[in-house]
Scaffold this motif. Structure first.
Motif, PDB file in Angstrom:
ATOM      1  N   ASP B  55       0.813  -1.219   0.000  1.00  0.00           N
ATOM      2  CA  ASP B  55       0.000   0.000   0.000  1.00  0.00           C
ATOM      3  C   ASP B  55       0.853   1.279   0.000  1.00  0.00           C
ATOM      4  O   ASP B  55       0.321   2.376   0.019  1.00  0.00           O
ATOM      5  CB  ASP B  55      -0.920  -0.041   1.235  1.00  0.00           C
ATOM      6  N   TRP B  56       2.160   1.133   0.023  1.00  0.00           N
ATOM      7  CA  TRP B  56       3.058   2.278   0.206  1.00  0.00           C
ATOM      8  C   TRP B  56       3.871   2.535  -1.057  1.00  0.00           C
ATOM      9  O   TRP B  56       3.940   1.725  -1.963  1.00  0.00           O
ATOM     10  CB  TRP B  56       4.022   2.034   1.376  1.00  0.00           C
ATOM     11  N   TYR B 119      13.093  13.246  19.730  1.00  0.00           N
ATOM     12  CA  TYR B 119      13.286  12.721  18.369  1.00  0.00           C
ATOM     13  C   TYR B 119      11.952  12.802  17.658  1.00  0.00           C
ATOM     14  O   TYR B 119      10.950  12.257  18.126  1.00  0.00           O
ATOM     15  CB  TYR B 119      13.774  11.279  18.457  1.00  0.00           C
ATOM     16  N   THR B 121       9.888  13.050  13.558  1.00  0.00           N
ATOM     17  CA  THR B 121      10.020  12.831  12.114  1.00  0.00           C
ATOM     18  C   THR B 121       8.789  13.386  11.407  1.00  0.00           C
ATOM     19  O   THR B 121       7.739  13.552  12.013  1.00  0.00           O
ATOM     20  CB  THR B 121      10.103  11.327  11.781  1.00  0.00           C
ATOM     21  N   PRO B 285      -0.547  -4.567  17.514  1.00  0.00           N
ATOM     22  CA  PRO B 285      -0.175  -3.973  16.231  1.00  0.00           C
ATOM     23  C   PRO B 285       0.539  -2.635  16.373  1.00  0.00           C
ATOM     24  O   PRO B 285       0.474  -1.821  15.468  1.00  0.00           O
ATOM     25  CB  PRO B 285      -1.539  -3.821  15.534  1.00  0.00           C
ATOM     26  N   TYR B 286       1.208  -2.394  17.502  1.00  0.00           N
ATOM     27  CA  TYR B 286       2.004  -1.177  17.623  1.00  0.00           C
ATOM     28  C   TYR B 286       3.378  -1.585  18.108  1.00  0.00           C
ATOM     29  O   TYR B 286       3.496  -2.441  18.973  1.00  0.00           O
ATOM     30  CB  TYR B 286       1.341  -0.191  18.600  1.00  0.00           C
ATOM     31  N   GLN B 292       4.602  -5.533  10.785  1.00  0.00           N
ATOM     32  CA  GLN B 292       4.434  -5.931   9.381  1.00  0.00           C
ATOM     33  C   GLN B 292       4.445  -7.456   9.255  1.00  0.00           C
ATOM     34  O   GLN B 292       3.636  -8.040   8.536  1.00  0.00           O
ATOM     35  CB  GLN B 292       5.536  -5.310   8.509  1.00  0.00           C
ATOM     36  N   HIS B 317      13.379   7.598  22.689  1.00  0.00           N
ATOM     37  CA  HIS B 317      13.213   8.633  21.658  1.00  0.00           C
ATOM     38  C   HIS B 317      13.593  10.035  22.161  1.00  0.00           C
ATOM     39  O   HIS B 317      12.877  11.008  21.916  1.00  0.00           O
ATOM     40  CB  HIS B 317      11.775   8.616  21.102  1.00  0.00           C
TER      41      HIS B 317
ATOM     42  N   GLU C 359       0.871  -3.047   7.066  1.00  0.00           N
ATOM     43  CA  GLU C 359      -0.109  -2.010   7.404  1.00  0.00           C
ATOM     44  C   GLU C 359      -0.427  -1.176   6.174  1.00  0.00           C
ATOM     45  O   GLU C 359       0.466  -0.834   5.411  1.00  0.00           O
ATOM     46  CB  GLU C 359       0.469  -1.061   8.451  1.00  0.00           C
ATOM     47  N   GLN C 361      -1.133   2.502   4.564  1.00  0.00           N
ATOM     48  CA  GLN C 361      -0.579   3.798   4.961  1.00  0.00           C
ATOM     49  C   GLN C 361      -1.717   4.722   5.397  1.00  0.00           C
ATOM     50  O   GLN C 361      -2.369   5.376   4.578  1.00  0.00           O
ATOM     51  CB  GLN C 361       0.186   4.402   3.776  1.00  0.00           C
ATOM     52  N   SER C 370       0.695  13.173  11.473  1.00  0.00           N
ATOM     53  CA  SER C 370       1.796  13.220  10.513  1.00  0.00           C
ATOM     54  C   SER C 370       3.166  13.318  11.163  1.00  0.00           C
ATOM     55  O   SER C 370       4.178  13.028  10.542  1.00  0.00           O
ATOM     56  CB  SER C 370       1.586  14.380   9.532  1.00  0.00           C
ATOM     57  N   THR C 371       3.239  13.723  12.428  1.00  0.00           N
ATOM     58  CA  THR C 371       4.549  13.817  13.082  1.00  0.00           C
ATOM     59  C   THR C 371       4.854  12.520  13.819  1.00  0.00           C
ATOM     60  O   THR C 371       4.106  12.120  14.712  1.00  0.00           O
ATOM     61  CB  THR C 371       4.590  14.996  14.070  1.00  0.00           C
ATOM     62  N   GLY C 372       5.932  11.851  13.415  1.00  0.00           N
ATOM     63  CA  GLY C 372       6.293  10.586  14.031  1.00  0.00           C
ATOM     64  C   GLY C 372       7.190  10.771  15.231  1.00  0.00           C
ATOM     65  O   GLY C 372       7.697  11.857  15.483  1.00  0.00           O
ATOM     66  N   GLY C 373       7.411   9.669  15.958  1.00  0.00           N
ATOM     67  CA  GLY C 373       8.344   9.688  17.068  1.00  0.00           C
ATOM     68  C   GLY C 373       7.656   9.673  18.413  1.00  0.00           C
ATOM     69  O   GLY C 373       8.197   9.210  19.396  1.00  0.00           O
ATOM     70  N   SER C 374       6.417  10.161  18.489  1.00  0.00           N
ATOM     71  CA  SER C 374       5.667  10.112  19.749  1.00  0.00           C
ATOM     72  C   SER C 374       4.556   9.063  19.632  1.00  0.00           C
ATOM     73  O   SER C 374       4.332   8.490  18.567  1.00  0.00           O
ATOM     74  CB  SER C 374       5.086  11.485  20.070  1.00  0.00           C
ATOM     75  N   GLN C 375       3.876   8.813  20.744  1.00  0.00           N
ATOM     76  CA  GLN C 375       2.883   7.740  20.800  1.00  0.00           C
ATOM     77  C   GLN C 375       1.621   8.085  19.993  1.00  0.00           C
ATOM     78  O   GLN C 375       1.199   9.232  19.988  1.00  0.00           O
ATOM     79  CB  GLN C 375       2.465   7.499  22.254  1.00  0.00           C
ATOM     80  N   PRO C 376       0.995   7.098  19.362  1.00  0.00           N
ATOM     81  CA  PRO C 376      -0.240   7.359  18.630  1.00  0.00           C
ATOM     82  C   PRO C 376      -1.388   7.605  19.611  1.00  0.00           C
ATOM     83  O   PRO C 376      -1.305   7.260  20.786  1.00  0.00           O
ATOM     84  CB  PRO C 376      -0.481   6.058  17.861  1.00  0.00           C
ATOM     85  N   HIS C 381      -4.629   3.978  17.684  1.00  0.00           N
ATOM     86  CA  HIS C 381      -4.410   2.626  18.228  1.00  0.00           C
ATOM     87  C   HIS C 381      -5.561   1.698  17.836  1.00  0.00           C
ATOM     88  O   HIS C 381      -5.360   0.556  17.419  1.00  0.00           O
ATOM     89  CB  HIS C 381      -4.334   2.686  19.757  1.00  0.00           C
ATOM     90  N   LEU C 384      -5.328   0.559  14.305  1.00  0.00           N
ATOM     91  CA  LEU C 384      -4.316  -0.495  14.123  1.00  0.00           C
ATOM     92  C   LEU C 384      -4.855  -1.845  14.596  1.00  0.00           C
ATOM     93  O   LEU C 384      -4.639  -2.876  13.947  1.00  0.00           O
ATOM     94  CB  LEU C 384      -3.042  -0.133  14.889  1.00  0.00           C
ATOM     95  N   TRP C 385      -5.543  -1.851  15.709  1.00  0.00           N
ATOM     96  CA  TRP C 385      -6.100  -3.103  16.226  1.00  0.00           C
ATOM     97  C   TRP C 385      -7.167  -3.668  15.283  1.00  0.00           C
ATOM     98  O   TRP C 385      -7.210  -4.870  15.027  1.00  0.00           O
ATOM     99  CB  TRP C 385      -6.709  -2.893  17.622  1.00  0.00           C
ATOM    100  N   LEU C 387      -7.545  -3.142  12.073  1.00  0.00           N
ATOM    101  CA  LEU C 387      -6.911  -3.646  10.852  1.00  0.00           C
ATOM    102  C   LEU C 387      -6.213  -4.976  11.126  1.00  0.00           C
ATOM    103  O   LEU C 387      -6.280  -5.908  10.318  1.00  0.00           O
ATOM    104  CB  LEU C 387      -5.890  -2.626  10.321  1.00  0.00           C
TER     105      LEU C 387
END
Lengths: 425, 425, 425
Positions: B55-56, B119, B121, B285-286, B292, B317, C359, C361, C370-376, C381, C384-385, C387
């Protein structure tokens, strides 16, 4: 016979059999079976030396007349006549002088219990030896010593005895116990005596199942029996190896290989009913003849009932497993547990509710109290449970376990429902 | 190499890789793989920007030369040269003046830990940002500020490295770890270093299985790898994502999707043997790349081994995940656990007893003590258990678990029985 | 209608129905259904006396006008007008003199609760009797006594009422409650009132499932209903017998026959969410109409919801189960639990992830920060479960149980994923 008298009878048998020197073959076994046969008639089987039984071969027959060690003065230091444990079982004949260094290799003691004689065997390796109390080593002053064992190892046969008590069906319940131990009381005379009395009682009753009792030497005996009865093994619906039944310890039930056979459920049910402290062990490949019944290519529904199990008491396999270690009241208690196991096995069954859509109307059949509004009685409760669970997948034992109602009440309610045509077998 | 020396070597690798600014693509990853390749030769894969992977889509490649914020006096308030965490990963190029209200939207701090740099991204949304110690916000007097990020986002490729160590069979054991984090030590350099040393050691041995090691960027890297290797995935008998392996915390094993794979049983067995405080987590799933491997359409037998897991330590992080947070002795301990997992995986197997009817006579094959009456030894016990359970449905690991006997003893007993022809594979 | 007002409305209905003398047939049931029909329109069924229903026959219809006992002075000792419990239900007509010895056989009291009148019936055996407070026996001086019961037992019918609220599918959810008890409030008026209000509310909504409510006499009523609806029973996806819903006790859920139906999981989930002290009981063949739904030939997915269960409170089946024993706030709480059960039943479903390989996207679909690095976040969550577990074998309820996330959050995340085409139904 009342229960106290039965206990004394069983204990008397233990006393009579105690002095006999048994091994896996020989006249000791024959004499033992002959005595048991006076309580319950036995068919005696003799399987010749050299017969192939699965991976094993029936060994030469061993008999012994006398054995002793004398010091250089002619004083007997050890004499087989004093105790049948004094000679390592299957010792080859010997009659010669030897010094301490050699003799020592052939002496067995239990240093932690200096007054006890150990039990040792050498069935499949030609050897000789003496077992003695550690304290008695003091008597061995300077050698040389004269060692005499007047034994014989010769073509002959392995002996076992069987009693079959026919029932209404050919399905069999098997009780197996070993007869190869010399002067040890709990291991194996307690089992021998309880099994004889149990068989005698069954012979006086009508039973649903056919009961087969086997008294045979351990390991090679069960292997021989299995090898010779292979095509008939499917008939065995349930079985128990019943041994170590005369000491004061709590019952220990060792499960069948699968652990989920009817006999597993029946014995657990009965022991939970009779003795809250009873213990349950999963199958393991070390122990008595249950090892053979539970081997991967045999896998029969045969568990093992003991009181304190093998190796779990200090006196095990020593002269301390004597007439004081076994008591009549424990023999009786073991007998009663076995009788209750049989009662539940015989009474347990799967039925089918003939009116499975909603409850049948018990009241008009006289099976249920006519005044409503108050709680039903236990028998009425039991009928509701039996009707509810009798869909062909639950046995009466399952119904007892689920409902918490006594087996006898459930059995009685079942008989009422059968009488009313509300169940079929 | 002794274990202390191995610990120092792994720690040295962490030290050397620490200053490099890695992301999910770019030269930081290439430099990292080049350095790892000096320990274990790697095949380097470059997957072009725009490649569709499930999907990416493989994103543009990101590189960065410099970045800073200056105040109106030309004083540098933040400089990327001081710490690779200072720039949000995948920041777009920027060079302009902005006032505090705008700048504030692009600054990230951790108020609860005012000395730590977070940290962050922004891989898939064009944005820019700086990460800094909360305390350093004090240095931001009145603006305007000059913001410079000399980065590039351009057609290029995603890079990953692979090492394959062939074994006797094509069945593979997969070790996967990520290489996309900038100057963070436990996450991900500890895993990178332990995997490199583990691969180096395996290259010096004969193995039953083929071992595949992958160093790839997280998420997009594992998705890319899975997409390009889809037809070969059935070869993977077992796998682990191995990350966060350098801190003092207890091991945490996260199970595969099904939770009932051989690798689940092996890791649980080894951790229970090695570290009673080890913890076991069901699949969720986290986390890392196990997500994956455990997705519903992939569902591979791949678990995850960490020490303290992601998010469960304060330093996670942030710049506090530094060279002090990781210690050589923990890297070595992790390495040893992985080696033991491999040892058990390699040694585990299903066998079939060739003499399943009753016990085979071990004594005449010299596998069992000849004097009876006393307890068998542990090796003899192990042989009885292996013979009893080897009906094709129980692995040696199952036998260990059931019997409570050590894996090495069971494995040795199995080899004896194989030698005697009593088992077949 | 707010919840307090709903509580008062339900309690008012209980008050109005309380004086009516109900039994398993007769005008008391008709009057009760007529009153309920003002809240939720009912289809009234009349099943003639003599109709065969499985193993049972619909009995003669019973009605009663008056009943009393007078002493020799013409003083009324017991009068049916004072309390409908005073006469044993289904008492045959009688009008004659009798002395104490005979009369005593026909009197029922509760000696442990001397002020309470018991509830007794004699549906299937011709008999007569009076129930009274034990203390009132004192009033019985020397006889003879005149005993009058002006009742009738005649050809007629058994009456039950049904309300069907159609939904988007023909699959049905069944709510069953009994209407055969005379002046008892918790048993059965509380259930009658809660079911009426629940049905009224459902009629104002769109639902996925069709809802069927039945008010019928206990035992013979459910047997009759099942017998007449046999070919339609497969439509019932889930059901509850809902009774004893007005007292202060904790909820008790009695599982369906199998114990593993969707309704079992839903009710357990809701009660664990709403009331930590709620209790769960396995199916047993004694209780209310769940006995018929759980009989072996019916075996429907119908459980039973009560507060304190039958027989577990002192006031059960006595005049102490009166208007003080039931409170509006408990009726409301029961109603809300039932509404939540319906909400979860309606919202629960199995989905299939349309992008099951790795997963999908979420970010590019705007479903993930959109900002990664911290918890969802929790919603992320939950996505993700959903899916991860939506492989067709896990319901949303399973996903809630496994992930620990609230049903409403999981349901919302599911709707987002459905909207994005990442799930299909």
């Amino acid at each position: 016979m009342n229960e106290a008298a039965a206990g004394n009878e069983m204990y008397r048998l233990v006393e009579e059999l105690y002095p006999i020197c048994r091994s896996i073959t020989g006249n000791g076994v024959r004499k033992t079976l002959e005595r048991i046969g006076r309580i319950i008639p036995l068919e005696i089987h003799e399987v010749p030396t050299g017969t192939q039984v699965f991976d094993w071969t029936v060994p030469r027959e061993w008999n012994i007349d006398e054995a002793f060690i004398e010091d250089s003065n002619g004083t007997r230091l050890i004499d087989f006549r004093d105790h049948s444990l004094h000679v390592v079982s299957y010792s080859v004949p010997v009659d010669r002088m030897c010094d301490w260094d050699e003799l020592e290799q052939h002496l067995h003691t239990i240093p932690e219990h200096p007054d006890w004689i150990p039990y040792r065997t050498s069935y499949y390796k030609d050897n000789w030896g003496f077992c003695l109390a550690h304290r008695d080593l003091e008597r061995f002053k300077a050698g040389p010593y004269r060692v005499v064992i007047r034994s014989s190892l010769a073509e002959g046969s392995l002996t076992y005895g069987e009693a079959v008590i026919p029932g209404a069906t050919e399905q069999e319940v098997l009780f197996f116990n070993h007869v190869c131990h010399p002067s040890l009381c709990n291991d194996n005379l307690s089992g021998n005596a309880v099994m004889a009395e149990l068989a005698r009682r069954l012979r006086e009753r009508q039973s649903k199942f056919t009961y087969r009792f086997v008294w045979a030497p351990g390991t090679i005996g069960s292997i021989t029996w299995l090898s010779r009865n292979e095509e008939r093994l499917q008939r065995v619906r349930a079985g128990l190896v019943g041994v170590l039944l005369g000491d004061a310890g709590p019952f220990h039930y060792k499960r069948t290989r699968s652990g989920s056979e009817e006999i597993d459920r029946v014995v657990e049910f009965v022991l939970r009913e009779r003795q809250p402290g009873a213990k349950f062990l999963d199958f393991s490949p070390y122990g008595y003849d249950e090892r053979q019944f539970g081997s991967p290519g045999i896998a029969m529904p045969v568990g093992r009932l003991t009181r304190t199990p093998n190796g779990a008491y200090e006196e095990y396999h020593s002269s301390a497993d004597n007439l004081d270690f076994v008591r009549p009241e424990y023999l009786v208690e073991s007998l009663q547990v076995l009788e209750r196991i049989i009662e539940v096995l015989e009474g347990n069954a799967y039925y089918q509710n003939t009116q499975p859509k909603c409850e049948p109307q018990l009241g008009r059949r006289g099976l249920y109290g006519s005044t409503g509004g108050s709680q039903p009685k236990q028998r009425e409760h039991a009928m509701l449970w039996v009707l509810s669970m009798s869909d062909g997948t639950h046995s009466l034992l399952d119904i007892c376990t689920k409902s918490g109602i006594d087996f006898d009440v459930v059995r009685g309610a079942t008989d009422d429902l059968l009488g009313a045509g509300l169940l079929e077998g």
